[in-house]
Design a protein around this motif. Structure first.
Motif, PDB file in Angstrom:
ATOM      1  N   ARG A 169      37.062  32.230  11.057  1.00  0.00           N
ATOM      2  CA  ARG A 169      36.846  31.158  10.073  1.00  0.00           C
ATOM      3  C   ARG A 169      36.020  29.999  10.648  1.00  0.00           C
ATOM      4  O   ARG A 169      35.621  29.093   9.941  1.00  0.00           O
ATOM      5  N   PHE A 170      35.785  30.036  11.935  1.00  0.00           N
ATOM      6  CA  PHE A 170      34.941  29.006  12.556  1.00  0.00           C
ATOM      7  C   PHE A 170      33.492  29.495  12.733  1.00  0.00           C
ATOM      8  O   PHE A 170      32.697  28.889  13.439  1.00  0.00           O
ATOM      9  N   GLY A 171      33.198  30.651  12.154  1.00  0.00           N
ATOM     10  CA  GLY A 171      31.811  31.136  12.207  1.00  0.00           C
ATOM     11  C   GLY A 171      31.534  32.117  13.325  1.00  0.00           C
ATOM     12  O   GLY A 171      30.375  32.474  13.553  1.00  0.00           O
ATOM     13  N   PHE A 172      32.582  32.555  14.045  1.00  0.00           N
ATOM     14  CA  PHE A 172      32.369  33.553  15.096  1.00  0.00           C
ATOM     15  C   PHE A 172      32.610  34.933  14.512  1.00  0.00           C
ATOM     16  O   PHE A 172      33.373  35.082  13.560  1.00  0.00           O
ATOM     17  N   GLU A 173      31.959  35.948  15.083  1.00  0.00           N
ATOM     18  CA  GLU A 173      32.244  37.346  14.687  1.00  0.00           C
ATOM     19  C   GLU A 173      33.252  37.891  15.694  1.00  0.00           C
ATOM     20  O   GLU A 173      33.010  37.799  16.905  1.00  0.00           O
ATOM     21  N   ILE A 174      34.362  38.425  15.195  1.00  0.00           N
ATOM     22  CA  ILE A 174      35.396  38.910  16.121  1.00  0.00           C
ATOM     23  C   ILE A 174      35.652  40.398  15.890  1.00  0.00           C
ATOM     24  O   ILE A 174      35.819  40.843  14.744  1.00  0.00           O
ATOM     25  N   TYR A 175      35.677  41.138  16.970  1.00  0.00           N
ATOM     26  CA  TYR A 175      36.012  42.570  16.904  1.00  0.00           C
ATOM     27  C   TYR A 175      37.247  42.819  17.756  1.00  0.00           C
ATOM     28  O   TYR A 175      37.329  42.322  18.889  1.00  0.00           O
ATOM     29  N   VAL A 176      38.192  43.551  17.183  1.00  0.00           N
ATOM     30  CA  VAL A 176      39.431  43.842  17.901  1.00  0.00           C
ATOM     31  C   VAL A 176      39.375  45.262  18.425  1.00  0.00           C
ATOM     32  O   VAL A 176      39.139  46.214  17.661  1.00  0.00           O
ATOM     33  N   GLY A 177      39.566  45.410  19.722  1.00  0.00           N
ATOM     34  CA  GLY A 177      39.543  46.755  20.306  1.00  0.00           C
ATOM     35  C   GLY A 177      39.705  46.698  21.803  1.00  0.00           C
ATOM     36  O   GLY A 177      39.753  45.610  22.401  1.00  0.00           O
ATOM     37  N   ASP A 178      39.786  47.897  22.383  1.00  0.00           N
ATOM     38  CA  ASP A 178      40.044  48.033  23.818  1.00  0.00           C
ATOM     39  C   ASP A 178      38.723  48.253  24.563  1.00  0.00           C
ATOM     40  O   ASP A 178      38.041  49.253  24.333  1.00  0.00           O
ATOM     41  N   GLN A 179      38.396  47.358  25.457  1.00  0.00           N
ATOM     42  CA  GLN A 179      37.116  47.459  26.165  1.00  0.00           C
ATOM     43  C   GLN A 179      37.042  48.669  27.093  1.00  0.00           C
ATOM     44  O   GLN A 179      35.958  48.997  27.575  1.00  0.00           O
ATOM     45  N   SER A 180      38.186  49.330  27.359  1.00  0.00           N
ATOM     46  CA  SER A 180      38.129  50.533  28.193  1.00  0.00           C
ATOM     47  C   SER A 180      38.011  51.799  27.340  1.00  0.00           C
ATOM     48  O   SER A 180      38.161  52.911  27.843  1.00  0.00           O
ATOM     49  N   ASP A 181      37.731  51.601  26.052  1.00  0.00           N
ATOM     50  CA  ASP A 181      37.622  52.734  25.123  1.00  0.00           C
ATOM     51  C   ASP A 181      36.139  52.881  24.705  1.00  0.00           C
ATOM     52  O   ASP A 181      35.617  52.063  23.945  1.00  0.00           O
ATOM     53  N   GLU A 182      35.498  53.939  25.201  1.00  0.00           N
ATOM     54  CA  GLU A 182      34.066  54.111  24.916  1.00  0.00           C
ATOM     55  C   GLU A 182      33.782  54.224  23.424  1.00  0.00           C
ATOM     56  O   GLU A 182      32.753  53.749  22.935  1.00  0.00           O
ATOM     57  N   SER A 183      34.722  54.842  22.682  1.00  0.00           N
ATOM     58  CA  SER A 183      34.459  55.020  21.243  1.00  0.00           C
ATOM     59  C   SER A 183      34.528  53.673  20.507  1.00  0.00           C
ATOM     60  O   SER A 183      33.838  53.469  19.499  1.00  0.00           O
ATOM     61  N   PHE A 184      35.354  52.738  21.025  1.00  0.00           N
ATOM     62  CA  PHE A 184      35.390  51.395  20.418  1.00  0.00           C
ATOM     63  C   PHE A 184      34.004  50.755  20.513  1.00  0.00           C
ATOM     64  O   PHE A 184      33.483  50.183  19.556  1.00  0.00           O
ATOM     65  N   TRP A 185      33.388  50.877  21.697  1.00  0.00           N
ATOM     66  CA  TRP A 185      32.064  50.255  21.891  1.00  0.00           C
ATOM     67  C   TRP A 185      31.010  50.915  21.002  1.00  0.00           C
ATOM     68  O   TRP A 185      30.147  50.235  20.446  1.00  0.00           O
ATOM     69  N   LYS A 186      31.109  52.248  20.857  1.00  0.00           N
ATOM     70  CA  LYS A 186      30.129  52.943  19.996  1.00  0.00           C
ATOM     71  C   LYS A 186      30.192  52.390  18.583  1.00  0.00           C
ATOM     72  O   LYS A 186      29.174  52.079  17.956  1.00  0.00           O
ATOM     73  N   GLY A 187      31.427  52.268  18.079  1.00  0.00           N
ATOM     74  CA  GLY A 187      31.624  51.751  16.716  1.00  0.00           C
ATOM     75  C   GLY A 187      31.096  50.331  16.592  1.00  0.00           C
ATOM     76  O   GLY A 187      30.417  49.979  15.614  1.00  0.00           O
ATOM     77  N   LEU A 188      31.404  49.497  17.591  1.00  0.00           N
ATOM     78  CA  LEU A 188      30.969  48.086  17.547  1.00  0.00           C
ATOM     79  C   LEU A 188      29.444  47.989  17.545  1.00  0.00           C
ATOM     80  O   LEU A 188      28.859  47.269  16.735  1.00  0.00           O
TER      81      LEU A 188
END
Ligand SMILES: C[S@@+](CC[C@H](N)C(=O)[O-])C[C@H]1O[C@@H](n2cnc3c(N)ncnc32)[C@H](O)[C@@H]1O
Length: 275
Positions: free
Chosen positions: A79-98
């Protein structure tokens, strides 16, 4: 730190953030060229939101600021204008999706969980999506020397050292080695490692000659040594066998090493104190 612009922004943030005092000079050195530009900045590790506001102030209103955290509460900062993604940085598939949602990035800062797997997978997942001229920074790399973050033989700093070798393998004569073509340079600061991208400059090097007048100057590298004269003679005699043959080329280097061994051992003892 005191004259640092990033430190100014850090102090101005209305929410709490904790950083190392040494980081601010490094941030200025690495990030100042992106200020007031329409860049995409991504930080892993949102916690209490403090650094999101710091980066907004530092990079300016044109920057797109993305936060990543495993904690779903981080979403509240949207709500302050930032884009936030929730996920595990040790998960390669999370990064692919992001990446499929946000596209390419200019600057990445990893201030997440600091385990070796989290740090290595973040670099490996994002490095090819950094725009030309961009940088990926991993901080709190002192965890490589601390218990509780993974197996030391596979620490983040060990991984970074491996990449140093792979960057040097780009040298044209090492073309059989597995070299690093995604990263131009690596800078080490206290507790911080920065990977810089410069696509034109990160391919395999070649030897270039400016074709200026040749002064026939003698290279004093091994001058006046019998061993070297001997080596030179072998070289000249057997040149026709060496050229074009890989095995002969290796043999030549092994012979050189054997002949120069006493000298190299003397040199080793001279520099031992620096290791
Ligand atoms: C050091 S804090 C971030 C501090 C923040 N950058 C600041 O300066 O205010 C680390 C954050 O990383 C998050 N984190 C821990 N493990 C994570 C993981 N596997 N993936 C994504 N985020 C993680 C934690 O939830 C925590 O909010």
């Amino acid at each position: 730190m005191n004259n640092s612009l990033s430190y100014e922004s850090f102090k101005k943030s209305p929410y709490r953030s904790i950083k190392l005092s040494s980081y601010f000079d490094a941030y200025d050195a690495l990030f100042s060229k992106y200020r007031d530009k329409p860049i995409t900045f991504l930080e892993v590790g949102v916690l209490g939101g403090g650094s999101l506001f710091m980066w907004r102030d530092y990079f300016g209103e044109k920057a797109r600021i993305i936060g990543v955290d495993l904690n779903p509460n981080a979403k509240k900062w949207e709500r302050f204008g930032f884009e936030i993604y929730v996920g595990d940085q040790s998960d390669e598939s999370f990064w692919k999706g992001l990446l499929s949602k946000v596209g390419e990035l200019d600057v990445v800062l990893d201030d997440g969980g600091h385990t070796y797997a989290q740090q290595v997978i973040t670099v490996e997942s994002l490095i090819s999506s950094i725009r030309d001229g961009g940088v990926l920074v991993v901080e709190d790399t002192h965890t490589s020397y601390m218990p509780g973050y993974g197996i030391k033989s596979h620490s983040f700093v060990e991984y970074a050292k491996l990449l140093i070798d792979k960057i040097n393998y780009r040298f044209v004569e090492f073309k059989d080695f597995d070299c690093e073509k995604r990263v131009w340079s690596i800078r080490f600061f206290e507790s911080m490692v920065a990977f810089e991208i410069n696509r034109n400059a990160q391919s395999i090097s070649s030897i270039v000659d400016n074709n200026g007048e040749d002064d026939k100057a003698i290279d004093y590298l091994y001058h006046d040594e019998n061993a070297v004269v001997f080596l030179k003679n072998i070289n000249e005699k057997f040149r026709k066998y060496y050229s074009g043959s890989k095995i002969a080329g290796y043999l030549k280097k092994i012979i050189a090493n054997v002949i120069l061994y006493p000298r190299f051992m003397k040199e080793k003892f001279k520099i031992k104190k620096y290791f």
